[in-house]
Design a protein around this motif. Structure first.
Motif, mmCIF file in Angstrom:
data_model
loop_
_atom_site.group_PDB
_atom_site.id
_atom_site.type_symbol
_atom_site.label_atom_id
_atom_site.label_comp_id
_atom_site.label_asym_id
_atom_site.label_seq_id
_atom_site.Cartn_x
_atom_site.Cartn_y
_atom_site.Cartn_z
ATOM 1 N N ILE A 83 0.838 -1.212 0.000
ATOM 2 C CA ILE A 83 0.000 0.000 0.000
ATOM 3 C C ILE A 83 0.867 1.254 0.000
ATOM 4 O O ILE A 83 0.637 2.190 -0.789
ATOM 5 N N VAL A 84 1.872 1.285 0.864
ATOM 6 C CA VAL A 84 2.782 2.444 0.930
ATOM 7 C C VAL A 84 3.535 2.584 -0.390
ATOM 8 O O VAL A 84 3.698 3.693 -0.917
ATOM 9 N N GLY A 85 3.988 1.448 -0.935
ATOM 10 C CA GLY A 85 4.710 1.482 -2.207
ATOM 11 C C GLY A 85 3.854 2.010 -3.340
ATOM 12 O O GLY A 85 4.311 2.829 -4.155
ATOM 13 N N LEU A 86 2.602 1.567 -3.411
ATOM 14 C CA LEU A 86 1.684 2.032 -4.457
ATOM 15 C C LEU A 86 1.423 3.533 -4.335
ATOM 16 O O LEU A 86 1.419 4.270 -5.339
ATOM 17 N N SER A 87 1.204 4.002 -3.100
ATOM 18 C CA SER A 87 0.896 5.430 -2.902
ATOM 19 C C SER A 87 2.100 6.301 -3.267
ATOM 20 O O SER A 87 1.935 7.379 -3.866
ATOM 21 N N LYS A 88 3.299 5.852 -2.947
ATOM 22 C CA LYS A 88 4.504 6.625 -3.274
ATOM 23 C C LYS A 88 4.716 6.720 -4.780
ATOM 24 O O LYS A 88 5.239 7.718 -5.278
ATOM 25 N N GLU A 89 4.319 5.648 -5.496
ATOM 26 C CA GLU A 89 4.506 5.643 -6.950
ATOM 27 C C GLU A 89 3.347 6.289 -7.699
ATOM 28 O O GLU A 89 3.323 6.302 -8.931
ATOM 29 N N GLY A 90 2.367 6.803 -6.941
ATOM 30 C CA GLY A 90 1.259 7.526 -7.576
ATOM 31 C C GLY A 90 0.065 6.664 -7.920
ATOM 32 O O GLY A 90 -0.887 7.159 -8.538
ATOM 33 N N TYR A 91 0.073 5.402 -7.516
ATOM 34 C CA TYR A 91 -1.067 4.518 -7.800
ATOM 35 C C TYR A 91 -2.058 4.590 -6.628
ATOM 36 O O TYR A 91 -2.283 3.618 -5.906
ATOM 37 N N ASP A 92 -2.638 5.807 -6.482
ATOM 38 C CA ASP A 92 -3.465 6.058 -5.303
ATOM 39 C C ASP A 92 -4.720 5.192 -5.276
ATOM 40 O O ASP A 92 -5.092 4.655 -4.227
ATOM 41 N N ALA A 93 -5.390 5.076 -6.414
ATOM 42 C CA ALA A 93 -6.635 4.311 -6.470
ATOM 43 C C ALA A 93 -6.384 2.852 -6.091
ATOM 44 O O ALA A 93 -7.140 2.248 -5.326
ATOM 45 N N GLU A 94 -5.284 2.303 -6.638
ATOM 46 C CA GLU A 94 -4.963 0.909 -6.335
ATOM 47 C C GLU A 94 -4.568 0.753 -4.865
ATOM 48 O O GLU A 94 -4.905 -0.251 -4.218
ATOM 49 N N GLY A 95 -3.892 1.771 -4.349
ATOM 50 C CA GLY A 95 -3.518 1.730 -2.931
ATOM 51 C C GLY A 95 -4.747 1.710 -2.035
ATOM 52 O O GLY A 95 -4.798 0.977 -1.043
ATOM 53 N N LEU A 96 -5.772 2.513 -2.427
ATOM 54 C CA LEU A 96 -7.023 2.529 -1.664
ATOM 55 C C LEU A 96 -7.738 1.188 -1.755
ATOM 56 O O LEU A 96 -8.358 0.727 -0.785
ATOM 57 N N GLU A 97 -7.675 0.555 -2.937
ATOM 58 C CA GLU A 97 -8.305 -0.767 -3.117
ATOM 59 C C GLU A 97 -7.643 -1.801 -2.193
ATOM 60 O O GLU A 97 -8.334 -2.615 -1.565
ATOM 61 N N TRP A 98 -6.318 -1.758 -2.128
ATOM 62 C CA TRP A 98 -5.598 -2.695 -1.253
ATOM 63 C C TRP A 98 -5.949 -2.442 0.214
ATOM 64 O O TRP A 98 -6.111 -3.381 1.005
ATOM 65 N N LEU A 99 -6.096 -1.147 0.580
ATOM 66 C CA LEU A 99 -6.453 -0.812 1.950
ATOM 67 C C LEU A 99 -7.844 -1.353 2.303
ATOM 68 O O LEU A 99 -8.047 -1.964 3.364
ATOM 69 N N ALA A 100 -8.792 -1.153 1.382
ATOM 70 C CA ALA A 100 -10.154 -1.630 1.617
ATOM 71 C C ALA A 100 -10.195 -3.154 1.709
ATOM 72 O O ALA A 100 -10.879 -3.731 2.564
#
Length: 583
Positions: free
Chosen positions: A493-510
């Motif tokens: 999740i942290v890796g995705l958010s740092k690379e700009g994949y915010d939507a995917e990061g939110l999906e992983w969080l959910a």
């Protein structure tokens, strides 16, 4: 000539083997003479069976006049033959050579001898071969024999057989079966046995109750076991030390040291003096729960009371002291143990090697490793893993890699722990490629990876911005049925958010929260920070809402950053937005 009375007719001789009735011939002799001759022949045959290696080939020719199928003769042989296995061997030989149907007397003699010799499997095979029904006394002995050999399922079959015969087993038989079930950790069978025992109106004794206490401990029901112990004591009974030790071990496991203290005081008050194994349970328990200081205090108290710790206890305490980095005290115990004539074994050496490694004294660890090898223990997977882990922890991965190669050259097995140590070592140095190579090698060797085999690689890949590779490892881990560590999702999740994949990061969080996994606080904060920096304030507020619902309080820095962004975006709505989240 008058007909000879039947009481004077004794079957001792064989006819011509080619005659159809060759097995039976009567000789007129006195009853005393016949019995004496039968006994003498039986002694001679028993002597041959005991002393001659391949007697089956010559026994019939050595004693051509004896009818080996005569039940009276067989019984005499079995009486003279002290070895139940030789009796069984003779029985099978007779069965294979003659048209012979054994009577129950012969079978009971052989079966009883096998049971008395604790030969459970041989006795079981004999029953299967002959299909005879043993006497109830032999069956009870058979229960104890099976129990001592750990054959609990077969024990239940014998209980059923006795039930059909209308025989209620003795308390000794019930207790031996209960002990067998306890040793096998099959508490469901313990309670079934106890229920059947109650139905038979067999009164329990202190041993029975001791086994029930142990069963509670196996099921981690320590409070129930303690309550039963109190009832037993109030009734005037005193279980053996094993029941106390199991409860002490259990309460150490759950850190209920007030109960441990109460049990020790009870033992002393009841003149049930705690033995060395009781103290061993306490020291092992507290050290396992990272309470080495308390363990060391008990260890010294143990010596003050006049007990002599054994090698297992010294090793346990040395390991505990090394975990605390009290290397000086660990070495004192090491030399004290040797001075008392207790030679350290491989586990003691590894405990101290581990201590040297934790303290950063790798040269001392190497010296001790060499000493252990020179003492005849040789390189082992355990000792090499200890040293490789120490080397990697202090950045000496090249030396660890060399030892790893030497293990293969010397034929020392490398297990998943060996690979994991090296993977962690290379990843800490930033050498992800070498770590990934080792993971693939581990899989090629057919070893089952652990979650830790993947976790460190996924963490480092995400830190370096290689999130797609990290996700590939995650998928591979799931495909292999390896349960991921909780923190693995956090890294992605942290890796995705740092690379700009915010939507995917939110999906992983959910997804993580739907799976009842609790993300770390820093995962939320990292996601909020990245979203607010990209002006995705609604998503940032959504994550903040999640964070509050879980019970986390974001840091002041994160809140200030988010509020500043909201003020710049729409100052009039800031209070409303924050208010909605705080509700």
């Amino acid at each position: 000539m008058a007909r000879t009375p039947s009481c004077f007719k004794t079957l001792i001789l064989r006819q011509n083997p080619n005659h159809p009735n060759h097995r039976i011939r009567f000789t007129t002799i006195s009853h005393d003479n016949g019995h004496r001759n039968l006994s003498e022949f039986a002694k001679q045959v028993s002597q041959v069976i005991r002393t001659k290696p391949r007697w089956e080939q010559t026994l019939q020719s050595d004693f051509p006049t004896i009818d080996f199928s005569n039940p009276n003769f067989l019984n005499e042989v079995f009486k003279n033959q002290k070895s139940s296995f030789l009796s069984l061997r003779f029985f099978y030989w007779v069965s294979s050579k003659f048209d012979f149907l054994p009577d129950e007397g012969c079978c009971n003699v052989i079966f009883g001898g096998l049971v008395e010799s604790k030969a459970a499997n041989a006795a079981k095979d004999f029953l299967h071969c002959t299909k005879f029904n043993p006497e109830s006394g032999n069956l009870e002995s058979y229960i104890r024999c099976l129990s001592e050999n750990g054959l609990i399922e077969e024990v239940f079959d014998v209980f059923d057989q006795l039930k059909k015969m209308g025989t209620c087993p003795s308390l000794a038989s019930w207790n031996s079966a209960l002990l067998c079930a306890v040793r096998a950790c099959k508490t469901d069978l313990v309670w079934k046995l106890y229920g059947d025992m109650m139905e038979c109106n067999v009164l329990a004794d202190v041993d029975t109750l001791g086994y029930l206490i142990q069963a509670f401990c196996i099921d981690n029901k320590f409070s129930e076991g303690y309550d039963l112990l109190r009832q037993v004591l109030e009734a005037g009974f005193l279980p053996n030390n094993i029941a106390f030790n199991k409860l002490i071990s259990g309460f150490c496991k759950v850190k209920n040291y007030s109960k441990v203290s109460a049990l020790l005081h009870t033992m002393i008050a009841k003149n049930r003096v705690p033995d060395i194994s009781t103290y061993q349970e306490i020291i092992h328990g507290v050290c396992k729960k990272r309470m080495q200081r308390e363990g060391f205090r008990i260890f010294n108290d143990l010596k003050d009371r006049g007990y002599a710790p054994d090698r297992v206890m010294y090793t346990t305490m040395i390991h505990g002291l090394c975990e605390m980095k009290w290397l000086g005290d660990a070495r004192k115990l090491w030399f004290e143990m040797i001075h008392k004539g207790i030679a350290p074994n491989e586990y003691t050496y590894n405990a101290l090697i581990h201590g040297f490694c934790r303290s950063g004294n790798l040269e001392g660890a190497y010296d001790l490793f060499e000493e252990m090898c020179n003492r005849g223990y040789g390189m082992s997977t355990l000792s090499c893993n200890t040293l490789i882990s120490g080397l990697c922890s202090h950045g000496r991965t090249k030396e660890a890699r060399d030892l790893f190669k030497e293990m293969a050259q010397r034929g020392v097995a490398r297990d998943v722990v060996t690979y994991n140590c090296l993977i962690r070592g290379f990843c800490r140095e930033g050498n992800i490629a070498e770590g990934t190579k080792l993971l693939h090698e581990l899989l090629m060797q057919g070893l089952q990876p652990l979650s830790s085999s993947y976790t460190i690689l996924i963490e480092k890949l995400c830190e370096e911005g290689h999130v797609e590779e990290a996700k590939t490892l995650w998928k591979d881990m799931q495909d292999r049925g390896v349960e991921p560590a909780k923190c693995t999702c956090d890294f992605i999740i942290v890796g995705l958010s740092k690379e700009g994949y915010d939507a995917e990061g939110l999906e992983w969080l959910a997804s993580m929260m739907d799976s009842k996994l609790l993300p770390k606080k820093r995962t939320f904060e990292s996601l909020i920070n990245c979203l607010s920096q990209r002006d995705k304030l609604n998503d940032a507020l959504l994550v903040l809402d999640y964070m509050f619902k879980i019970g986390y309080s974001p840091s002041e820095c994160i809140l200030n950053s988010l509020v500043n962004k909201l003020c710049k975006e729409n100052p009039l709505c800031v209070e409303i937005c924050i208010g909605d989240v705080l509700k």
